[in-house]
Design a protein around this motif. Structure first.
Motif, short mmCIF file in Angstrom:
data_model
loop_
_atom_site.label_atom_id
_atom_site.label_comp_id
_atom_site.label_asym_id
_atom_site.label_seq_id
_atom_site.Cartn_x
_atom_site.Cartn_y
_atom_site.Cartn_z
N HIS A 114 34.33 28.35 45.49
CA HIS A 114 35.40 28.58 44.51
C HIS A 114 35.99 26.49 44.00
O HIS A 114 36.50 25.75 42.82
CB HIS A 114 37.04 28.84 44.88
CG HIS A 114 36.52 30.87 44.30
ND1 HIS A 114 36.99 31.02 43.33
CD2 HIS A 114 36.12 31.02 45.49
CE1 HIS A 114 36.96 32.53 43.13
NE2 HIS A 114 36.30 32.51 44.76
N MET A 115 36.04 25.86 44.73
CA MET A 115 35.83 24.32 44.59
C MET A 115 34.45 23.79 43.80
O MET A 115 35.67 23.26 42.93
CB MET A 115 36.40 23.65 46.23
CG MET A 115 37.47 24.06 47.17
SD MET A 115 37.33 22.49 48.18
CE MET A 115 36.14 23.42 49.18
N ALA A 116 33.71 24.32 44.17
CA ALA A 116 32.51 23.70 43.03
C ALA A 116 33.15 24.26 42.03
O ALA A 116 32.92 23.53 40.45
CB ALA A 116 31.20 23.83 43.90
N GLU A 117 33.65 25.60 41.90
CA GLU A 117 33.49 26.31 40.44
C GLU A 117 34.44 25.22 40.38
O GLU A 117 35.02 25.65 38.31
CB GLU A 117 33.62 27.72 40.79
CG GLU A 117 32.46 28.13 40.71
CD GLU A 117 32.74 29.63 40.55
OE1 GLU A 117 31.73 30.82 40.32
OE2 GLU A 117 34.25 29.81 40.77
N ALA A 118 35.82 24.61 40.24
CA ALA A 118 37.18 24.19 39.80
C ALA A 118 36.27 22.88 39.79
O ALA A 118 37.17 21.59 38.91
CB ALA A 118 38.18 24.37 40.45
N GLY A 119 35.42 22.12 39.39
CA GLY A 119 34.98 21.15 39.28
C GLY A 119 34.76 20.30 40.05
O GLY A 119 34.96 18.59 40.11
N ILE A 120 35.58 20.30 41.45
CA ILE A 120 35.35 19.18 42.38
C ILE A 120 34.34 18.09 43.07
O ILE A 120 33.86 19.32 42.64
CB ILE A 120 35.86 20.10 43.80
CG1 ILE A 120 37.57 20.96 43.23
CG2 ILE A 120 36.24 19.17 45.13
CD1 ILE A 120 38.60 20.22 42.81
N SER A 121 34.22 17.71 42.98
CA SER A 121 33.09 16.45 42.56
C SER A 121 32.60 16.72 44.79
O SER A 121 33.27 16.95 45.88
CB SER A 121 33.71 14.87 44.13
OG SER A 121 34.16 14.96 44.77
N MET A 122 31.39 17.03 44.70
CA MET A 122 30.52 17.14 46.05
C MET A 122 30.80 16.31 47.17
O MET A 122 30.85 16.76 48.50
CB MET A 122 29.34 17.18 45.82
CG MET A 122 28.44 17.87 45.26
SD MET A 122 28.89 20.26 46.10
CE MET A 122 29.74 20.30 43.93
N GLU A 123 30.95 15.22 47.12
CA GLU A 123 31.62 14.16 48.43
C GLU A 123 32.72 14.27 48.43
O GLU A 123 33.64 14.84 49.73
CB GLU A 123 32.34 13.14 47.60
CG GLU A 123 30.49 12.18 46.84
CD GLU A 123 29.70 12.46 45.82
OE1 GLU A 123 30.58 13.14 44.83
OE2 GLU A 123 28.52 11.14 46.13
N GLU A 124 33.88 14.82 47.71
CA GLU A 124 35.22 15.76 48.30
C GLU A 124 35.03 17.27 49.33
O GLU A 124 35.38 17.80 50.07
CB GLU A 124 36.50 16.02 47.51
CG GLU A 124 36.74 14.86 46.57
CD GLU A 124 37.95 15.39 46.15
OE1 GLU A 124 39.20 15.50 46.12
OE2 GLU A 124 37.58 15.03 44.50
N ILE A 125 34.06 17.99 48.36
CA ILE A 125 33.61 19.45 48.94
C ILE A 125 33.13 19.31 50.59
O ILE A 125 33.40 20.10 51.26
CB ILE A 125 32.91 20.14 47.90
CG1 ILE A 125 33.65 20.49 47.19
CG2 ILE A 125 32.34 21.82 48.62
CD1 ILE A 125 32.50 21.43 45.79
N ALA A 126 32.40 17.69 50.61
CA ALA A 126 31.90 17.66 51.81
C ALA A 126 32.21 17.55 52.82
O ALA A 126 32.12 17.68 53.96
CB ALA A 126 30.66 16.68 51.90
N GLY A 159 33.35 19.09 55.78
CA GLY A 159 32.77 18.38 57.43
C GLY A 159 31.37 18.28 57.40
O GLY A 159 30.88 17.93 59.05
N HIS A 160 31.41 18.21 56.47
CA HIS A 160 29.82 18.11 56.67
C HIS A 160 29.40 16.36 56.48
O HIS A 160 30.24 14.95 55.65
CB HIS A 160 28.82 18.42 54.97
CG HIS A 160 28.93 19.75 55.04
ND1 HIS A 160 28.44 20.23 53.61
CD2 HIS A 160 28.79 20.44 55.15
CE1 HIS A 160 28.27 21.53 53.99
NE2 HIS A 160 28.37 21.78 55.07
#
Length: 327
Positions: free
Chosen positions: A282-294, A298-299
């Motif tokens: 859902h974060m990715a579908e909302a256009g959140i950057s991969m860096e923030e999702i990571a 905790g990646h």
């Protein structure tokens, strides 16, 4: 590891144990505190076992399990040992070969066990033996062959399915755990280990890490408004320092409660890990950057995140696709 007692003799700590033939053994320790004596005593007993050629996989397994006692992984080691130790327990590490691993894999498959579970079981065996090598108990850990790791499951919840799950009547601690997993993208273990001093209402943050440092997939994340409301209510009724509690104490597992809630919501195929995956999707579908999702997951490397979740982003490959507009 065999049973033992720590006592004092002439002002010194000693460890006492009994051999299989009933003979009482005593060894004087160099430790000056009870905590150090406990650690030294275990080393003495392991050295005794190694000297008699008895440093088997079962001995190592139990010794490693003792180092994680009190943590959820300890329960997992106990459960997994029921499958692994009947096959490997009596062997010394140097006796294990690829044929043993293949035979174990074949037997588990015939018993209807999925490759993902077998991969995890043999992974715990590998962890134990690598620990034994690092701590000097054995010279070299054998290679543990495992089946290929299954591709990650694609299942995630839609917003409608999330609403169904949150609407289910279930135990308060189960409902709060579900909301925490969905709102923080935390693994169930991190949620069950969460304590109130790591819930910062002033900053609106939740620290999923423990005093042991940043463990796998742990981060410091903001509270959502809905989660804050749920946590404020839970804090008022708290009887312990654990956010997820039952009868005034920590909860070791919510497997049964979660499964019942998922079935009641019409989602029998959903596991706690699906909620972490759901949050990331859902974060990715909302256009959140991969860096923030990571960071949220905790990646340590956003490339890991992108390899799984980039395809859910509305902008994923959009620029590349625009180059193929030929009309």
């Amino acid at each position: 590891m065999q049973e033992y007692n720590i006592g004092r003799l002439n002002g010194r700590f000693v460890v006492v144990w009994y051999e299989e033939d009933g003979r009482r053994r005593r060894y004087r320790l160099d430790a000056e505190t009870l905590e150090c004596a406990e650690a030294e005593a275990r080393d003495v007993l392991l050295a005794q076992a190694a000297g008699k050629g008895e440093l088997t996989v079962e001995t190592i397994w139990k010794s490693y399990s003792a180092t994680v006692e009190g943590r959820p992984v300890h329960e997992s080691m106990e459960y997994t040992g029921r499958s692994v130790l009947p096959w490997f327990g009596a062997l010394r590490p140097d006796q294990i070969g690829a044929h043993d691993c293949k035979a174990y894999i074949s037997d588990r498959r015939q018993a209807g066990i999925q490759d993902g579970t077998i991969w995890t079981q043999l992974g715990k065996l590998r962890t134990c033996l690598n620990w034994a090598e690092k701590t000097g108990l054995i010279d070299r850990a054998p290679f543990i062959e495992r089946p290929s790791k299954p591709a990650p499951k694609e299942r995630y919840l839609t917003r409608q399915e999330i609403a169904q799950l949150l609407a289910v009547e279930c135990a308060p601690h189960t409902k709060l755990a579900i909301r925490l997993m969905l709102s923080t993208a935390a693994r169930v273990t991190a949620v069950l280990e969460l304590t109130w001093e790591r819930v910062d209402f002033e900053r609106g943050q939740i620290n999923l890490r423990t005093d042991e440092g940043q463990r796998k997939g742990r981060a410091i994340v903001p509270m959502t408004k809905g989660l804050r409301t749920a946590l404020v209510e839970a804090r008022k009724a708290a009887l312990s320092n654990y956010v997820i509690e039952w009868a005034g104490g920590p909860v070791k597992s919510i497997k049964k409660g979660f499964k019942a809630a998922a079935i009641a919501a019409g989602l029998p195929d959903v596991s706690p890990h699906v909620l972490r995956h759901t949050a990331a999707v859902h974060m990715a579908e909302a256009g959140i950057s991969m860096e923030e999702i990571a960071q949220f997951l905790g990646h340590s490397d956003s490339r890991i995140t992108a390899s799984v979740y980039a395809r859910y982003s509305p902008e994923h490959l959009r620029k590349a696709a625009s180059a193929l507009e030929f009309d």
